[in-house]
Motif scaffolding. Structure first.
Motif, PDB file in Angstrom:
ATOM      1  N   GLU A 241      38.708  35.996  40.639  1.00 15.86           N
ATOM      2  CA  GLU A 241      39.030  36.963  41.685  1.00 15.86           C
ATOM      3  C   GLU A 241      39.295  38.353  41.099  1.00 15.86           C
ATOM      4  O   GLU A 241      39.191  39.359  41.808  1.00 15.86           O
ATOM      5  N   LEU A 242      39.614  38.449  39.796  1.00 10.96           N
ATOM      6  CA  LEU A 242      39.756  39.744  39.134  1.00 10.96           C
ATOM      7  C   LEU A 242      38.550  40.050  38.268  1.00 10.96           C
ATOM      8  O   LEU A 242      37.881  41.077  38.437  1.00 10.96           O
ATOM      9  N   PHE A 243      38.262  39.183  37.316  1.00 11.85           N
ATOM     10  CA  PHE A 243      37.195  39.440  36.350  1.00 11.85           C
ATOM     11  C   PHE A 243      35.872  38.885  36.881  1.00 11.85           C
ATOM     12  O   PHE A 243      35.581  37.696  36.749  1.00 11.85           O
ATOM     13  N   ASN A 244      35.079  39.771  37.485  1.00 10.99           N
ATOM     14  CA  ASN A 244      33.817  39.373  38.098  1.00 10.99           C
ATOM     15  C   ASN A 244      32.819  40.517  37.965  1.00 10.99           C
ATOM     16  O   ASN A 244      33.137  41.583  37.417  1.00 10.99           O
ATOM     17  N   LEU A 245      31.606  40.308  38.448  1.00  9.41           N
ATOM     18  CA  LEU A 245      30.573  41.344  38.310  1.00  9.41           C
ATOM     19  C   LEU A 245      30.918  42.652  39.028  1.00  9.41           C
ATOM     20  O   LEU A 245      30.688  43.732  38.464  1.00  9.41           O
ATOM     21  N   PRO A 246      31.490  42.614  40.240  1.00 11.03           N
ATOM     22  CA  PRO A 246      31.893  43.887  40.854  1.00 11.03           C
ATOM     23  C   PRO A 246      32.910  44.652  40.006  1.00 11.03           C
ATOM     24  O   PRO A 246      32.861  45.888  39.922  1.00 11.03           O
ATOM     25  N   TRP A 247      33.835  43.948  39.368  1.00 16.18           N
ATOM     26  CA  TRP A 247      34.807  44.591  38.467  1.00 16.18           C
ATOM     27  C   TRP A 247      34.072  45.264  37.305  1.00 16.18           C
ATOM     28  O   TRP A 247      34.361  46.415  36.949  1.00 16.18           O
ATOM     29  N   LEU A 248      33.100  44.548  36.724  1.00 16.56           N
ATOM     30  CA  LEU A 248      32.343  45.088  35.598  1.00 16.56           C
ATOM     31  C   LEU A 248      31.509  46.292  36.038  1.00 16.56           C
ATOM     32  O   LEU A 248      31.419  47.294  35.310  1.00 16.56           O
TER      33      LEU A 248
END
Length: 367
Positions: A241-248
């Motif tokens: 929920e935090l470290f994902n493709l949108p975050w990247l």
């Protein structure tokens, strides 16, 4: 000694690990293990939920059912391949599939799905599941739960032991004369695997071949390292929920980089965030031993970087102590099922932040 089966499907979503163990709660022996793939369409549906795409209650219910059936089929395959007598199994411990984990919100919750009723009904074996929410009800993070298991495995050793599990998320268990605790350090394979799937059409970077062909990009690396989670004190836990493709993608805004360079930078990010935490645990009066398990233990670039970044540590695999690193977490949930069935605590408040020890999980009977 009793026999238990553990089921683990982690944040990497590469498949379902199953482990048959024999344990009395203090000692544990792995008797058999197996791997069961998750169908691609189900994997994608789970990923969509995990990264917050719009969904419906109907969709969640269907995924819960489909995962429960996959978990039951995984147990059936383990039983068939190893000629196991069902009547010999005291219980199954099922972690379930985490679709959201938010321990620090206004209304903390964690959700693991994969209907345990289906597992119990199909296999005919008592099943224990929903391990995390009791700890969270007591003010804890609900994670990590494996440090309690690692304490049972390694507490007899005199070394300063840190067990590092590199799954989708990386987490450490700290076991020495001063403390037994643990927490999530940050990403493991999750970001690297997601990038590989998006840009190279492969589930992961075999032997780190593509990452090795790239160059670490300092500006991107500093952006990644600026993430607030990394500065939080333990106890702490995190997930997709935090470290994902949108975050990247947010971190990549304004940068034009080659895909292999991003991958190399993600590998360095994972190594640095782990090494930063382990360095602070170094003891001068004991042998410092880092035991690595999980899929990341098979990534030669990660392992090389950890050895370079941690010169005061002996880095090895849990196989040194007879524990198959690929099935450590499945074994842990078999052990947690034992704890529940014997009304014994399964959490470690020093790791999760819970107010007290607690018996974890709910029991689902087959009849």
């Amino acid at each position: 000694m009793e026999k238990y089966i553990g089921i683990m499907s982690g944040t990497s979503l590469d498949g379902v690990d199953t482990a048959l163990v024999e344990t009395d709660g203090q000692s544990i022996q792995l008797l058999a293990q197996d791997f069961f793939p998750i169908p691609d369409d189900l994997k994608q549906d789970v990923l969509d939920v995990c990264i917050g795409q719009q969904t419906t209650l109907v969709k969640i219910g269907e995924i819960d059912h489909r995962l429960g059936k996959v978990f039951a089929d995984a147990v059936e395959q383990l039983i068939a391949n190893n000629h196991i007598e069902r009547s010999d199994i005291k219980a199954i411990g099922s972690h379930g599939q985490t679709v959201f984990h938010t321990p620090d919100s206004a209304y903390p919750f964690t959700m693991q799905i994969g209907d345990a009723n289906l597992i119990a009904a199909q296999t005919g074996i008592t099943t224990v599941a929903d391990f995390r929410r009791k700890d969270m009800a007591l003010g804890g993070q609900g994670a990590p739960l494996v440090p309690a298991f690692h304490k049972a495995l390694f507490d007899h050793l005199d070394n300063n032991i840190v067990i590092l599990n590199i799954g989708g998320i990386s987490n450490i268990s700290i076991i020495n004369s001063d403390q037994t605790s643990g927490y999530d350090t940050g990403p493991g394979n999750m970001l690297m695997d997601a990038w590989m799937q998006q840009h190279f059409g492969k589930p992961y970077d075999k032997d780190a071949a593509i990452a090795r062909s790239g160059t670490v990009q300092p500006e991107l690396l500093q952006r990644l390292l600026s993430e607030d989670y990394l500065k939080l004190p333990a106890p702490k836990s995190t997930g997709r929920e935090l470290f994902n493709l949108p975050w990247l993608e947010q971190k990549l805004l304004g940068l034009t980089l080659q895909p292999q360079d991003v991958l190399a930078t993600l590998a360095e990010f994972t190594a640095l965030t782990i090494a930063d935490q382990v360095t602070g645990l170094t003891q001068s009066n004991q042998q410092n031993e880092l035991l690595v398990c999980g899929g990341g233990a098979q990534n030669p670039l990660l392992m090389e970087r950890l050895q370079t970044l941690l010169p005061d540590w002996e880095i090895g695999n849990t196989l040194k102590y007879g524990i198959d690193s690929d099935y450590m977490e499945a074994m842990a949930f078999a052990w947690l099922a034992h704890q529940t069935m014997h009304n014994l605590p399964g959490n470690l408040p020093a790791a999760t932040g819970a107010s007290r020890l607690a018996v974890l999980g709910a029991i689902y009977l087959p009849n």
